[in-house]
Scaffold this motif. Sequence first.
Motif, PDB file in Angstrom:
ATOM      1  N   LEU A  49       0.963  -1.218  -0.335  1.00 50.58           N
ATOM      2  CA  LEU A  49       0.153   0.462   0.416  1.00 50.58           C
ATOM      3  C   LEU A  49       0.977   1.383  -0.103  1.00 50.58           C
ATOM      4  CD1 LEU A  49      -1.965  -0.645   2.366  1.00 50.58           C
ATOM      5  CD2 LEU A  49      -2.973  -0.429   0.639  1.00 50.58           C
ATOM      6  N   ALA A  71      -2.419   4.992   3.044  1.00 48.16           N
ATOM      7  CA  ALA A  71      -2.982   4.323   4.178  1.00 48.16           C
ATOM      8  C   ALA A  71      -2.745   4.925   4.926  1.00 48.16           C
ATOM      9  CB  ALA A  71      -3.126   3.211   3.745  1.00 48.16           C
ATOM     10  N   GLU A 123      -7.236   2.267   8.837  1.00 42.56           N
ATOM     11  CA  GLU A 123      -7.659   1.603   6.888  1.00 42.56           C
ATOM     12  C   GLU A 123      -6.310   0.501   7.566  1.00 42.56           C
ATOM     13  OE1 GLU A 123      -6.347   5.329   5.470  1.00 42.56           O
ATOM     14  OE2 GLU A 123      -8.389   5.763   5.309  1.00 42.56           O
ATOM     15  N   GLN A 124      -4.906   0.470   7.875  1.00 39.19           N
ATOM     16  CA  GLN A 124      -3.974  -0.863   7.626  1.00 39.19           C
ATOM     17  C   GLN A 124      -4.449  -1.641   8.459  1.00 39.19           C
ATOM     18  OE1 GLN A 124       0.205  -0.052   8.025  1.00 39.19           O
ATOM     19  NE2 GLN A 124      -0.190   1.850   5.925  1.00 39.19           N
ATOM     20  N   PHE A 170       1.785  -3.546   3.751  1.00 38.85           N
ATOM     21  CA  PHE A 170       1.952  -3.050   4.209  1.00 38.85           C
ATOM     22  C   PHE A 170       3.172  -2.089   3.923  1.00 38.85           C
ATOM     23  CE2 PHE A 170      -0.908  -5.770   6.611  1.00 38.85           C
ATOM     24  CZ  PHE A 170      -2.117  -4.694   6.062  1.00 38.85           C
ATOM     25  N   LEU A 186       2.237  -1.716  12.077  1.00 40.34           N
ATOM     26  CA  LEU A 186       1.074  -1.025  12.145  1.00 40.34           C
ATOM     27  C   LEU A 186       0.623  -1.216  13.692  1.00 40.34           C
ATOM     28  CD1 LEU A 186      -0.123  -4.981  10.929  1.00 40.34           C
ATOM     29  CD2 LEU A 186      -0.643  -2.836   9.858  1.00 40.34           C
TER      30      LEU A 186
END
Lengths: 303, 591
Positions: B154, B157, B161-162, B220, B227
């Motif tokens: 991505l 983001a 959202e992740q 990611f 995260l």
Amino acid sequence: MHVILDALAMIGLSYVMGFLFYGFYRQFSARVQRRWGPSIWQNFFDNMKFLLKSETLSHGPMFFFGPMIIAAGAITTVLFVPFLKDSDWLQGFSHSGNLILIVYLLVVGPLGNALAVGSSGNPFGVMGVTRGLTRLMGLEVPFFLGLALVMLQHETTSVHAIMAAQDGIAQWNLFTNPIAFMVILLPFIASQNASPFDVVGAPVEVYAGPRVEFGGRLLGVLMTQNMMMTIAKLVLVVDLFMGGATNIFILIAKAFSLFLLTAAISLAFPRLKTEQTVDFFWKVPLGLGVLGVVATVWFPWGA
Amino acid sequence: MSLIVKMLFLAVSLSPALTLLVWGDAVAWPLLGGIELTFDLNPVSGFFMLLLALGAPLVALPMLRGAHEGPAYGLYALLLLGMQLLLLAGDFIGFFVGWEIMTWSSYLLLLRSERSDLEGAQSYILFNLASAFLLLAGILGFYSLTGDFRIEALASAGPAEQLILAALFGGAFLIKVGTLPLHIWVPRAYDQAPDTFSAFLSALMSKMGIYGLVLLPTLFPQGLAGLLGSLLNGPAAGYILAWIGVITSIIATFKAISQEDMKRLLAYSSIAQVGYITTAIGVGSSLALGGALFQALVHTLVKLLLFITFAGIILQTGQRRFNDLGHLIDRMPIAFFAVLIGIIGLAGMPPLPGFAAKYLIFVALIDARWLLLLAAMLLSSTAAFIYCYKLIYAPFLGHANSPEAKAATEAPWPYLVPQVMLMGLLVLLGIFPGLAIELVIDPVLIGLGMAALGAPSPGELATAYGGYDGVVLMSVFGSAFMIVTGLFFLLRGRMRRAGSAYDLSFAGEVPTAETPLHYGAGMGRELRRIPLVDWILSRTTTRFQAGLTRQSLAASGLLGGLYRRDPQTWILLAVLLFAVALTLMLLAGGL
């Protein structure tokens, strides 16, 4: 040539130390119980008597190969534990191994034993094996956690590197990482099948246990490997926590003092049931290990 | 005719191997609206394709035996097609289509077993559909963020959202690998599936979930660490995933010990072993992923071996419970060795490759400073010894406990050929762990942009924390074994075989054929005396599942309450609303 001689020397040394230590243990426990006890050579005599028996009963091929697997496992274990530091001798194949491998090699024996006992078809023997495996499940968790604390402290799994890092007595892991030693001490006794965590072995009050069907030379092989294995485990703990040894005499002295400590603990307590043992290991040594992890890993003042 | 079909089927089962060998450049196929489907073989998918290429023909071979089963062959071919599509897909559309083909064709194959009941089949399809819908939701979420279906990181983001994407994709893949408490379909499906097909389900289809979990961090920008930040020396999001994996494997291991049916035991053991892989993926370092992939490889080989061997035993005896077998060692020696090699691999004992995988994972956990996880994982991996012992003792050792077990013979050759090949592969990998690292694991790690593990020699497994040499280990153990056995025969004295199977030291009694001497299913029952084990075994996830059912019923009831009995009113309302909206937009000068 050097490799073969070295391997033979290690096997011989562990065997001699094995029967002498066990002979001493029998004397020691007899004196604690106010008996005379057998001579210090008695284990050697017993072992030779078994090995020279004229007849051996077998229950099939796996029953025969089981003890061979155990003995091969014990020899392999001995050869993968470095006995001395900074020396060409008594190293075996320890440079090709590491601590985690040794811990797993210690388990080869019980599993080979399990196969042979299962093959004998005696349900009491299998019950004994299940008890042994259950105890293994209990002791291995805190034992490995304690060793992991040491491996983390030195950031290696190599026994050689851990030994080399302990130069003087002040650098012994016994003193720099006492929590780890306390965590492994009781599981270590259990892994030696010593009281109070022993599994009933042969005809005692209950006619059951892993050894129930073995006799003659097969029992002799089992006894031999047991003595060698005991020494391998003692030397391993000496290597990891007491800085190893630079010559045989220091090695024997250190291993003997450790043996004396464990023997004293063994003699002071009566046997626990297997499930009590497991429950104890998961509460006390493992709890201590968790505290050790919290204190040394989670908080910034630790390693 | 049937022979031609069978040969054709065997050829189809080799298709993953063919794909792996001859795949050239990427293939792009333009779809509507400027979106194109891309198919390519990258190192990561290549690894899982290799597992498929190894396993597919070995499962197909025993399937060929016996009556000609056209539909089953067709469905198996479709299943292979779906899995290859899934692995080759460079975008989420192809991935999802492959995933669905895999789900449905395996469901139909499962239904063909005479043992499958409504409950088992329904739970299989419901859980797999739930997994597919989570995947679909994740894919649509991904598309709404990037405007593209290609599987790549991505670009922009927000953290929330992740996290949502990670939860959706993670949920989908964790259902597929049978993570607790969403595992309930696994033992049922593996138990009820046709015996050889269980091997495929456990060894290969569960790896598709692992493929997804390996891909997940690549979506990611900073992998799992992006995260939730990091914890100690690893990613915090991975810490959660790792605990999920470890708790799954502990509970599944104790459940496995208490099973009385061979295939159910293997099913729970499969959940536990895949739990280790989940844990290692959670750690996320190159060591850990190397361990995860190694474990995936070993688990594939071991579970193929064990399920095919037990399928052979069930074929020859018709018995599947531990109580009803025993003493097959004399009658089925090849099967005995197969199970022996299998359990050594399963238990992670040296010198077989299960140890190399465990070693990498343990070292990775130490490296990440996650020692509590290490202790928990060790609990499950030593408790596994007990069910491993049960797997070999109850069918092969002890006393034969049924007429069929007393008369059984070795399984037919379509079962034996895969067994022998898999045993050979496992032993080879055990001696040469470095070779596996160089050939199979390192390309994947490089493909994922991580440091390769490397191996100084084919026999050596090396890490920054030290390693070991498989060749030395195996030769030391082998020569010690031969020398001890040789010396034993040199000693004076002779061996005598016991007169009968009842010639036992039996507490002073003489047992007879009526004495219950086989300890098969009883083994491990006494474990319940340990408080923790009793606590685990006395709990089930049925209440969780029932709660889930209640909540979804309530939710659908709520939705249903919105609808009235007369749909005309709603349609009228909707048309009116649409008209009003159009008018408003026209008035505002839009359109």
